[in-house]
Design a protein around this motif. Structure first.
Motif, PDB file in Angstrom:
ATOM      1  N   ALA A   1     -11.821   4.740 -11.846  1.00  0.00           N
ATOM      2  CA  ALA A   1     -10.871   4.240 -10.846  1.00  0.00           C
ATOM      3  C   ALA A   1     -10.391   2.838 -11.206  1.00  0.00           C
ATOM      4  O   ALA A   1      -9.200   2.521 -11.081  1.00  0.00           O
ATOM      5  CB  ALA A   1     -11.520   4.241  -9.465  1.00  0.00           C
ATOM      6  N   CYS A   2     -11.296   2.004 -11.687  1.00  0.00           N
ATOM      7  CA  CYS A   2     -10.931   0.640 -12.068  1.00  0.00           C
ATOM      8  C   CYS A   2      -9.964   0.621 -13.252  1.00  0.00           C
ATOM      9  O   CYS A   2      -8.977  -0.133 -13.257  1.00  0.00           O
ATOM     10  CB  CYS A   2     -12.188  -0.158 -12.402  1.00  0.00           C
ATOM     11  SG  CYS A   2     -13.247  -0.497 -10.969  1.00  0.00           S
ATOM     12  N   VAL A   3     -10.235   1.456 -14.261  1.00  0.00           N
ATOM     13  CA  VAL A   3      -9.344   1.510 -15.429  1.00  0.00           C
ATOM     14  C   VAL A   3      -7.955   1.998 -15.027  1.00  0.00           C
ATOM     15  O   VAL A   3      -6.938   1.468 -15.482  1.00  0.00           O
ATOM     16  CB  VAL A   3      -9.938   2.410 -16.530  1.00  0.00           C
ATOM     17  CG1 VAL A   3      -8.952   2.555 -17.689  1.00  0.00           C
ATOM     18  CG2 VAL A   3     -11.255   1.841 -17.036  1.00  0.00           C
ATOM     19  N   ALA A   4      -7.897   2.991 -14.147  1.00  0.00           N
ATOM     20  CA  ALA A   4      -6.599   3.501 -13.679  1.00  0.00           C
ATOM     21  C   ALA A   4      -5.802   2.399 -13.006  1.00  0.00           C
ATOM     22  O   ALA A   4      -4.583   2.254 -13.240  1.00  0.00           O
ATOM     23  CB  ALA A   4      -6.807   4.680 -12.726  1.00  0.00           C
TER      24      ALA A   4
ATOM     25  N   GLY B   1       0.946  15.865  -6.448  1.00  0.00           N
ATOM     26  CA  GLY B   1       0.895  14.602  -5.713  1.00  0.00           C
ATOM     27  C   GLY B   1       1.327  13.419  -6.559  1.00  0.00           C
ATOM     28  O   GLY B   1       2.032  12.519  -6.069  1.00  0.00           O
ATOM     29  N   THR B   2       0.946  13.385  -7.819  1.00  0.00           N
ATOM     30  CA  THR B   2       1.376  12.296  -8.688  1.00  0.00           C
ATOM     31  C   THR B   2       2.874  12.376  -8.968  1.00  0.00           C
ATOM     32  O   THR B   2       3.547  11.346  -9.091  1.00  0.00           O
ATOM     33  CB  THR B   2       0.589  12.307 -10.008  1.00  0.00           C
ATOM     34  OG1 THR B   2       0.562  13.647 -10.532  1.00  0.00           O
ATOM     35  CG2 THR B   2      -0.837  11.832  -9.806  1.00  0.00           C
ATOM     36  N   GLY B   3       3.417  13.594  -9.045  1.00  0.00           N
ATOM     37  CA  GLY B   3       4.862  13.743  -9.213  1.00  0.00           C
ATOM     38  C   GLY B   3       5.625  13.238  -8.001  1.00  0.00           C
ATOM     39  O   GLY B   3       6.660  12.568  -8.126  1.00  0.00           O
TER      40      GLY B   3
ATOM     41  N   ALA C   1       8.785   8.885  -5.369  1.00  0.00           N
ATOM     42  CA  ALA C   1       8.858   8.005  -4.204  1.00  0.00           C
ATOM     43  C   ALA C   1       9.001   6.536  -4.599  1.00  0.00           C
ATOM     44  O   ALA C   1       9.588   5.741  -3.846  1.00  0.00           O
ATOM     45  CB  ALA C   1       7.619   8.186  -3.332  1.00  0.00           C
ATOM     46  N   ALA C   2       8.485   6.171  -5.769  1.00  0.00           N
ATOM     47  CA  ALA C   2       8.494   4.758  -6.160  1.00  0.00           C
ATOM     48  C   ALA C   2       9.489   4.447  -7.266  1.00  0.00           C
ATOM     49  O   ALA C   2       9.393   3.398  -7.904  1.00  0.00           O
ATOM     50  CB  ALA C   2       7.091   4.344  -6.587  1.00  0.00           C
ATOM     51  N   GLY C   3      10.438   5.334  -7.499  1.00  0.00           N
ATOM     52  CA  GLY C   3      11.505   4.994  -8.436  1.00  0.00           C
ATOM     53  C   GLY C   3      11.697   5.919  -9.614  1.00  0.00           C
ATOM     54  O   GLY C   3      12.654   5.767 -10.374  1.00  0.00           O
ATOM     55  N   GLY C   4      10.822   6.889  -9.823  1.00  0.00           N
ATOM     56  CA  GLY C   4      11.025   7.864 -10.876  1.00  0.00           C
ATOM     57  C   GLY C   4      10.372   7.489 -12.195  1.00  0.00           C
ATOM     58  O   GLY C   4       9.769   6.418 -12.338  1.00  0.00           O
TER      59      GLY C   4
ATOM     60  N   TRP D   1       5.105   4.327 -11.904  1.00  0.00           N
ATOM     61  CA  TRP D   1       3.856   4.573 -12.637  1.00  0.00           C
ATOM     62  C   TRP D   1       2.681   3.836 -11.992  1.00  0.00           C
ATOM     63  O   TRP D   1       1.542   4.330 -12.029  1.00  0.00           O
ATOM     64  CB  TRP D   1       4.021   4.184 -14.100  1.00  0.00           C
ATOM     65  CG  TRP D   1       4.955   5.111 -14.812  1.00  0.00           C
ATOM     66  CD1 TRP D   1       6.199   4.831 -15.288  1.00  0.00           C
ATOM     67  CD2 TRP D   1       4.727   6.502 -15.071  1.00  0.00           C
ATOM     68  NE1 TRP D   1       6.768   5.953 -15.834  1.00  0.00           N
ATOM     69  CE2 TRP D   1       5.893   6.993 -15.724  1.00  0.00           C
ATOM     70  CE3 TRP D   1       3.678   7.378 -14.820  1.00  0.00           C
ATOM     71  CZ2 TRP D   1       6.013   8.325 -16.123  1.00  0.00           C
ATOM     72  CZ3 TRP D   1       3.794   8.707 -15.216  1.00  0.00           C
ATOM     73  CH2 TRP D   1       4.953   9.159 -15.864  1.00  0.00           C
ATOM     74  N   LEU D   2       2.946   2.670 -11.389  1.00  0.00           N
ATOM     75  CA  LEU D   2       1.893   1.984 -10.646  1.00  0.00           C
ATOM     76  C   LEU D   2       1.362   2.872  -9.530  1.00  0.00           C
ATOM     77  O   LEU D   2       0.139   3.024  -9.363  1.00  0.00           O
ATOM     78  CB  LEU D   2       2.433   0.673 -10.060  1.00  0.00           C
ATOM     79  CG  LEU D   2       1.536  -0.018  -9.023  1.00  0.00           C
ATOM     80  CD1 LEU D   2       0.187  -0.394  -9.631  1.00  0.00           C
ATOM     81  CD2 LEU D   2       2.243  -1.250  -8.449  1.00  0.00           C
ATOM     82  N   LEU D   3       2.274   3.485  -8.769  1.00  0.00           N
ATOM     83  CA  LEU D   3       1.843   4.330  -7.660  1.00  0.00           C
ATOM     84  C   LEU D   3       1.099   5.566  -8.166  1.00  0.00           C
ATOM     85  O   LEU D   3       0.131   6.018  -7.547  1.00  0.00           O
ATOM     86  CB  LEU D   3       3.047   4.741  -6.807  1.00  0.00           C
ATOM     87  CG  LEU D   3       2.705   5.465  -5.490  1.00  0.00           C
ATOM     88  CD1 LEU D   3       1.761   4.626  -4.647  1.00  0.00           C
ATOM     89  CD2 LEU D   3       3.986   5.778  -4.708  1.00  0.00           C
ATOM     90  N   VAL D   4       1.526   6.113  -9.299  1.00  0.00           N
ATOM     91  CA  VAL D   4       0.822   7.262  -9.887  1.00  0.00           C
ATOM     92  C   VAL D   4      -0.639   6.908 -10.163  1.00  0.00           C
ATOM     93  O   VAL D   4      -1.564   7.655  -9.801  1.00  0.00           O
ATOM     94  CB  VAL D   4       1.517   7.708 -11.196  1.00  0.00           C
ATOM     95  CG1 VAL D   4       0.602   8.641 -11.993  1.00  0.00           C
ATOM     96  CG2 VAL D   4       2.826   8.419 -10.889  1.00  0.00           C
ATOM     97  N   PHE D   5      -0.876   5.767 -10.788  1.00  0.00           N
ATOM     98  CA  PHE D   5      -2.253   5.404 -11.146  1.00  0.00           C
ATOM     99  C   PHE D   5      -3.071   4.988  -9.926  1.00  0.00           C
ATOM    100  O   PHE D   5      -4.294   5.160  -9.912  1.00  0.00           O
ATOM    101  CB  PHE D   5      -2.242   4.304 -12.218  1.00  0.00           C
ATOM    102  CG  PHE D   5      -1.932   4.835 -13.592  1.00  0.00           C
ATOM    103  CD1 PHE D   5      -2.902   5.479 -14.346  1.00  0.00           C
ATOM    104  CD2 PHE D   5      -0.663   4.716 -14.134  1.00  0.00           C
ATOM    105  CE1 PHE D   5      -2.620   5.989 -15.605  1.00  0.00           C
ATOM    106  CE2 PHE D   5      -0.364   5.227 -15.400  1.00  0.00           C
ATOM    107  CZ  PHE D   5      -1.351   5.863 -16.129  1.00  0.00           C
TER     108      PHE D   5
END
Length: 392
Positions: free
Chosen positions: A275-278, A344-346, A351-354, A361-365
């Motif tokens: 989780a920390c690395v993500a 969910g990651t898609g 939701a955060a800009g594509g 990508w921040l929201l994905v991680f």
């Protein structure tokens, strides 16, 4: 069995490997649609696994493994030949996932049924960790063939991989399981086994993270190359292959650590580290490519390091008479959350800009980190229940 499994896994991420670069542009898909199509594989698996895996308590698991391998390969070839867009692609890829039901967990059952009595932890871990080699080859072969011959050819070629497991099944000695009574889909004894249930829920958290990153790994590295640049040898093919292949030693070492310091403690440490690395990757999505490559390789070590220990723990905790049902629930939860992870990651990415947005990508991680952080809570819950039942 391990070689056969590598062959069965050759089609496994063919869609994910070609999603961002080929399928989404060709069919005009959003990230949410692409993630949903990728999750169809896990969704098809989730629907069929309760029946087919519990069936291995009644018939030789080798037969389920044989026909599942054939179905998985045929569906992959069919995707390359007939898929024309989101709906047909999702339907066919779900059928490939349904076939993979018979091609993975029944293989574990067929293996453990033929092992001598005693601790099977290392054998189970070797089998589950060879999963990573198959996925790495799937990433590698699917992208190389797609770049040179087109993505349809990539699906057709990787669809022949399961032939390796078909050969293994034909060479395997037949077994006749002891007659079973009761209902086929009886999960009551599994839910009553709190120790096994803790590992199953932890495996679900692991699968959420694993399938989420595998679905979008190529897309993320494509973003990195487009915005930060990278050496020509540090291509999406190389990154995805290395990410997958280092999973095998990570899983083996994770299980060895679990044998030395205890499964719950080792798994919890790995999940928190992952989780920390993500989060570090997400908050540094615009860092230099070399830094991100090192972070992704570190993530490639933490993501799978709990897999072998989780599956070995579940197998050890399972009651022998209900091992097939326990494996079925293990897979149902795992691949159900795999489907949620890919989709969910898609959704988060959209939701955060594509795919071209660092915020996306921040929201994905962040989503991946939150998903894996649920795992230690599940293990803690199972441990507390077990301690409460101990005589004072």
């Amino acid at each position: 069995m391990c070689i056969g499994q590598v062959g069965n896994l050759l089609p496994h991420v063919t869609l994910s490997a070609n999603l961002a670069q080929h399928l989404m542009p060709a069919w005009g898909l959003s990230a949410a649609e692409g993630g949903l199509m990728a999750s169809g594989y896990a969704f098809g698996y989730m629907l069929a696994v309760p029946l087919l895996t519990t069936l291995t308590d009644r018939i030789d698991a080798r037969l389920v493994l044989l026909w599942g391998s054939i179905a998985s390969g045929l569906a992959t070839v069919a995707f390359g030949m007939f898929a024309q867009g989101f709906w047909s692609g999702t339907a066919i890829w779900s059928m490939a996932g349904l076939g993979f039901v018979g091609a993975y967990m029944p293989g574990l059952k067929a293996l453990t049924d033929r092992l001598p009595a005693g601790d099977t932890s290392r054998a189970v871990t070797l089998y589950t960790s060879s999963f990573s080699v198959g996925v790495g080859l799937s990433f590698l072969v699917a992208q190389i063939i797609a770049d040179r011959c087109g993505w349809r050819t990539a699906f057709v070629v990787t669809g022949f991989g399961p032939v390796a497991m078909v050969v293994a099944c034909l060479l395997m000695q037949a077994q006749r399981p002891a007659p079973k009574v009761g209902r086929l889909l009886d999960f009551v004894p599994v839910f009553a086994n709190r120790e096994a249930l803790g590992y199953i829920l932890g495996y679900g958290a692991h699968c959420f993270e694993l399938y989420g990153i595998r679905t979008w790994l190529v897309g993320f590295w494509t973003f990195v190359i487009a915005h930060q640049g990278a050496p020509s040898w540090l291509s999406p093919v190389v990154m995805s292959f290395c990410f997958a292949v280092i999973s095998m030693p990570a899983s083996i070492l994770g299980n060895e650590a679990a044998l030395k310091i205890g499964r719950h403690r080792a798994i919890t440490m790995v999940m928190i580290a992952s989780a920390c690395v993500a989060l570090v990757i997400g908050f540094n999505a615009t860092a230099p490519a070399g830094v991100l490559a090192l972070l992704l390789l570190a993530y490639g070590l933490t993501v799978p390091a709990d897999s072998g220990a989780l599956t070995a723990g579940m197998s050890a905790a399972a009651v022998s008479e209900h091992r097939g049902a326990t494996l079925a629930l293990h897979s149902t939860v795992g691949f159900g959350l795999s489907a949620l992870g890919a989709w969910g990651t898609g959704v988060a990415l959209d939701a955060a800009g594509g795919p071209q947005s660092a915020r996306g990508w921040l929201l994905v991680f962040i989503v991946l980190a939150v998903g894996i952080a649920v795992g230690p809570l599940a293990l803690l819950w199972a441990r507390m229940v077990r301690l409460e039942k101990r005589p004072s």
